[in-house]
Motif scaffolding. Structure first.
Motif, PDB file in Angstrom:
ATOM      1  N   MET A 125       0.841  -1.208   0.000  1.00 39.12           N
ATOM      2  CA  MET A 125       0.000   0.000   0.000  1.00 39.12           C
ATOM      3  C   MET A 125       0.872   1.252   0.000  1.00 39.12           C
ATOM      4  O   MET A 125       1.798   1.370   0.814  1.00 39.12           O
ATOM      5  CB  MET A 125      -0.919   0.004   1.230  1.00 39.12           C
ATOM      6  CG  MET A 125      -1.816   1.239   1.329  1.00 39.12           C
ATOM      7  SD  MET A 125      -2.810   1.285   2.843  1.00 39.12           S
ATOM      8  CE  MET A 125      -4.006   0.010   2.518  1.00 39.12           C
ATOM      9  N   ASP A 126       0.596   2.165  -0.904  1.00 40.41           N
ATOM     10  CA  ASP A 126       1.320   3.438  -0.965  1.00 40.41           C
ATOM     11  C   ASP A 126       0.640   4.410  -0.007  1.00 40.41           C
ATOM     12  O   ASP A 126      -0.364   5.043  -0.337  1.00 40.41           O
ATOM     13  CB  ASP A 126       1.283   3.979  -2.399  1.00 40.41           C
ATOM     14  CG  ASP A 126       2.179   5.195  -2.576  1.00 40.41           C
ATOM     15  OD1 ASP A 126       2.411   5.907  -1.584  1.00 40.41           O
ATOM     16  OD2 ASP A 126       2.629   5.437  -3.710  1.00 40.41           O
ATOM     17  N   VAL A 127       1.197   4.524   1.205  1.00 39.48           N
ATOM     18  CA  VAL A 127       0.561   5.311   2.263  1.00 39.48           C
ATOM     19  C   VAL A 127       0.397   6.771   1.869  1.00 39.48           C
ATOM     20  O   VAL A 127      -0.656   7.382   2.083  1.00 39.48           O
ATOM     21  CB  VAL A 127       1.369   5.199   3.578  1.00 39.48           C
ATOM     22  CG1 VAL A 127       0.753   6.100   4.645  1.00 39.48           C
ATOM     23  CG2 VAL A 127       1.404   3.758   4.058  1.00 39.48           C
ATOM     24  N   VAL A 128       1.445   7.355   1.265  1.00 40.87           N
ATOM     25  CA  VAL A 128       1.400   8.768   0.880  1.00 40.87           C
ATOM     26  C   VAL A 128       0.337   8.988  -0.200  1.00 40.87           C
ATOM     27  O   VAL A 128      -0.475   9.912  -0.126  1.00 40.87           O
ATOM     28  CB  VAL A 128       2.783   9.239   0.384  1.00 40.87           C
ATOM     29  CG1 VAL A 128       2.684  10.679  -0.141  1.00 40.87           C
ATOM     30  CG2 VAL A 128       3.800   9.159   1.501  1.00 40.87           C
ATOM     31  N   LYS A 129       0.326   8.126  -1.194  1.00 40.49           N
ATOM     32  CA  LYS A 129      -0.639   8.228  -2.285  1.00 40.49           C
ATOM     33  C   LYS A 129      -2.069   8.082  -1.770  1.00 40.49           C
ATOM     34  O   LYS A 129      -2.981   8.806  -2.185  1.00 40.49           O
ATOM     35  CB  LYS A 129      -0.341   7.151  -3.325  1.00 40.49           C
ATOM     36  CG  LYS A 129      -1.275   7.152  -4.525  1.00 40.49           C
ATOM     37  CD  LYS A 129      -0.905   6.034  -5.488  1.00 40.49           C
ATOM     38  CE  LYS A 129      -1.884   5.975  -6.649  1.00 40.49           C
ATOM     39  NZ  LYS A 129      -1.596   4.849  -7.564  1.00 40.49           N
ATOM     40  N   ASN A 130      -2.283   7.158  -0.844  1.00 42.15           N
ATOM     41  CA  ASN A 130      -3.626   6.875  -0.339  1.00 42.15           C
ATOM     42  C   ASN A 130      -4.123   7.940   0.625  1.00 42.15           C
ATOM     43  O   ASN A 130      -5.326   8.040   0.865  1.00 42.15           O
ATOM     44  CB  ASN A 130      -3.659   5.511   0.331  1.00 42.15           C
ATOM     45  CG  ASN A 130      -3.512   4.376  -0.670  1.00 42.15           C
ATOM     46  OD1 ASN A 130      -3.146   4.606  -1.815  1.00 42.15           O
ATOM     47  ND2 ASN A 130      -3.793   3.171  -0.245  1.00 42.15           N
ATOM     48  N   LYS A 131      -3.211   8.709   1.203  1.00 38.56           N
ATOM     49  CA  LYS A 131      -3.619   9.732   2.168  1.00 38.56           C
ATOM     50  C   LYS A 131      -4.151  10.987   1.490  1.00 38.56           C
ATOM     51  O   LYS A 131      -4.649  11.904   2.148  1.00 38.56           O
ATOM     52  CB  LYS A 131      -2.438  10.078   3.092  1.00 38.56           C
ATOM     53  CG  LYS A 131      -2.862  10.896   4.315  1.00 38.56           C
ATOM     54  CD  LYS A 131      -1.824  10.854   5.405  1.00 38.56           C
ATOM     55  CE  LYS A 131      -2.203  11.816   6.539  1.00 38.56           C
ATOM     56  NZ  LYS A 131      -3.545  11.506   7.079  1.00 38.56           N
ATOM     57  N   ARG A 132      -4.088  11.024   0.171  1.00 39.78           N
ATOM     58  CA  ARG A 132      -4.607  12.187  -0.547  1.00 39.78           C
ATOM     59  C   ARG A 132      -6.115  12.319  -0.311  1.00 39.78           C
ATOM     60  O   ARG A 132      -6.816  11.317  -0.099  1.00 39.78           O
ATOM     61  CB  ARG A 132      -4.327  12.041  -2.043  1.00 39.78           C
ATOM     62  CG  ARG A 132      -2.853  12.132  -2.412  1.00 39.78           C
ATOM     63  CD  ARG A 132      -2.658  11.900  -3.901  1.00 39.78           C
ATOM     64  NE  ARG A 132      -3.102  10.571  -4.276  1.00 39.78           N
ATOM     65  CZ  ARG A 132      -3.476  10.223  -5.508  1.00 39.78           C
ATOM     66  NH1 ARG A 132      -3.481  11.130  -6.486  1.00 39.78           N
ATOM     67  NH2 ARG A 132      -3.858   8.991  -5.773  1.00 39.78           N
ATOM     68  N   PRO A 133      -6.647  13.541  -0.359  1.00 37.12           N
ATOM     69  CA  PRO A 133      -8.078  13.742  -0.089  1.00 37.12           C
ATOM     70  C   PRO A 133      -8.962  13.360  -1.270  1.00 37.12           C
ATOM     71  O   PRO A 133      -8.483  13.112  -2.379  1.00 37.12           O
ATOM     72  CB  PRO A 133      -8.169  15.247   0.192  1.00 37.12           C
ATOM     73  CG  PRO A 133      -7.050  15.832  -0.635  1.00 37.12           C
ATOM     74  CD  PRO A 133      -5.934  14.820  -0.571  1.00 37.12           C
ATOM     75  N   ILE A 134     -10.249  13.337  -1.013  1.00 40.85           N
ATOM     76  CA  ILE A 134     -11.277  13.096  -2.026  1.00 40.85           C
ATOM     77  C   ILE A 134     -12.032  14.401  -2.231  1.00 40.85           C
ATOM     78  O   ILE A 134     -12.470  15.034  -1.270  1.00 40.85           O
ATOM     79  CB  ILE A 134     -12.241  11.989  -1.565  1.00 40.85           C
ATOM     80  CG1 ILE A 134     -11.488  10.660  -1.397  1.00 40.85           C
ATOM     81  CG2 ILE A 134     -13.409  11.840  -2.537  1.00 40.85           C
ATOM     82  CD1 ILE A 134     -12.220   9.655  -0.544  1.00 40.85           C
ATOM     83  N   GLY A 135     -12.186  14.815  -3.465  1.00 37.82           N
ATOM     84  CA  GLY A 135     -12.922  16.040  -3.764  1.00 37.82           C
ATOM     85  C   GLY A 135     -14.396  15.759  -4.002  1.00 37.82           C
ATOM     86  O   GLY A 135     -14.744  14.821  -4.721  1.00 37.82           O
ATOM     87  N   VAL A 136     -15.249  16.548  -3.391  1.00 35.89           N
ATOM     88  CA  VAL A 136     -16.702  16.430  -3.566  1.00 35.89           C
ATOM     89  C   VAL A 136     -17.219  17.815  -3.931  1.00 35.89           C
ATOM     90  O   VAL A 136     -16.916  18.786  -3.245  1.00 35.89           O
ATOM     91  CB  VAL A 136     -17.396  15.943  -2.275  1.00 35.89           C
ATOM     92  CG1 VAL A 136     -18.901  15.805  -2.498  1.00 35.89           C
ATOM     93  CG2 VAL A 136     -16.794  14.626  -1.795  1.00 35.89           C
ATOM     94  N   PHE A 137     -17.996  17.918  -5.024  1.00 37.28           N
ATOM     95  CA  PHE A 137     -18.489  19.256  -5.368  1.00 37.28           C
ATOM     96  C   PHE A 137     -19.949  19.239  -5.797  1.00 37.28           C
ATOM     97  O   PHE A 137     -20.483  18.219  -6.222  1.00 37.28           O
ATOM     98  CB  PHE A 137     -17.613  19.913  -6.443  1.00 37.28           C
ATOM     99  CG  PHE A 137     -17.841  19.449  -7.857  1.00 37.28           C
ATOM    100  CD1 PHE A 137     -18.775  20.081  -8.678  1.00 37.28           C
ATOM    101  CD2 PHE A 137     -17.094  18.412  -8.396  1.00 37.28           C
ATOM    102  CE1 PHE A 137     -18.970  19.680  -9.996  1.00 37.28           C
ATOM    103  CE2 PHE A 137     -17.270  18.003  -9.716  1.00 37.28           C
ATOM    104  CZ  PHE A 137     -18.219  18.642 -10.519  1.00 37.28           C
ATOM    105  N   ASP A 138     -20.554  20.411  -5.668  1.00 37.27           N
ATOM    106  CA  ASP A 138     -21.951  20.598  -6.059  1.00 37.27           C
ATOM    107  C   ASP A 138     -22.124  22.020  -6.550  1.00 37.27           C
ATOM    108  O   ASP A 138     -21.275  22.889  -6.322  1.00 37.27           O
ATOM    109  CB  ASP A 138     -22.871  20.339  -4.854  1.00 37.27           C
ATOM    110  CG  ASP A 138     -24.346  20.522  -5.199  1.00 37.27           C
ATOM    111  OD1 ASP A 138     -24.758  20.090  -6.292  1.00 37.27           O
ATOM    112  OD2 ASP A 138     -25.089  21.117  -4.395  1.00 37.27           O
TER     113      ASP A 138
END
Length: 258
Positions: A1-14
């Motif tokens: 598991m790439d810890v740094v890569k996976n810690k990136r956020p998820i964008g949600v927009f409306d």
């Protein structure tokens, strides 16, 4: 598991604040993930704009998220999904993009040969994406469309249980009272008025929206792409808005904590 890569956020927009109803479902299902919510309240509502305008506004937000190094995006807006999701997935093939669509299938499955009312914006209801979806089930249920774009404005003002909101809902729902089995909330703003809608249509009417399904699809894509964050971590939520008025962020947090 790439810890740094996976810690990136998820964008949600409306197009505004309605997508917070989807954000809440995502956080409920994935409390270990970090989220950035962007509400485009300065350009709301999207439901009365052209497809081209909605596409460009959506693309601008996606580019903003890409600059924030997000690992996935949720288009928490039925209108923007209809107008832009297909093109954005083609333009960003390596970025998981989840869209919204009215929860018509669950409504059809809830009761055989039922009468279903779909409340959404004018743009969502007239776009090919919804009409193709509707055609899949038209032999299994009687499906009716109800444009309710003004309901977006009530939620944008934080009016989710006011006398004025209920008066508006009674007026547009009156022709269908006693004649429907389900109401599909086809705009992410509408779940914030679900309590008032349920009160008017009656407890025997099934009221449903697409937010839980979108959250499940996001989790599926994260698992598929091995992008999940450490399940023991505690995620964060950050709110941004195109309207510089601080009250927009305050209202965003209030709706999120309802």
């Amino acid at each position: 598991m790439d810890v740094v890569k996976n810690k990136r956020p998820i964008g949600v927009f409306d197009s505004g604040l309605g997508g917070i109803s989807v954000l809440k479902e995502c956080v409920k299902l994935m409390p270990n993930e970090d989220f950035i919510f962007f509400g485009d309240s300065q350009n709301a509502p999207y439901g009365i704009k052209t497809v081209g305008q909605v596409y460009q506004l959506s693309k601008n937000i996606v580019e903003y998220f890409v600059n924030q190094d997000v690992k996935a995006i949720v288009i928490a807006c039925n209108t923007a999904t209809s107008a832009a999701a297909k093109e954005l997935r083609q333009e960003y093939p390596d970025l998981p993009i989840v869209g919204l669509e009215p929860a018509l299938k669950p409504a059809v499955l809830h009761k055989e040969h039922s009468n279903i009312l779909v409340m959404a914006t004018k743009l969502t209801l007239r776009e090919d994406k919804f009409n193709h979806l509707m055609q899949q089930y038209e032999d299994q249920a009687n499906i009716m469309k109800l444009p309710a774009t003004d309901l977006v404005e009530f939620v944008e003002r934080g009016e989710i249980d006011t006398p004025e909101l209920k008066q508006y809902l009674r007026r547009i729902l009156k022709p269908y009272l006693g004649k429907i089995d389900s109401v599909v909330l086809g705009c992410t703003h509408f779940p914030f008025a679900a309590k008032a809608i349920q009160e008017i249509v009656g407890e025997n009417v099934y009221v449903i929206d697409g937010a839980p399904g979108a959250a499940r699809e996001l989790k599926r894509l994260l698992v598929k792409g091995h992008l999940e964050q450490d399940p023991t971590s505690k995620g964060t939520v950050i709110f941004h808005n195109s309207n510089p008025d601080p009250k927009e962020i305050e209202l965003s947090k209030r709706l999120f904590n309802l």
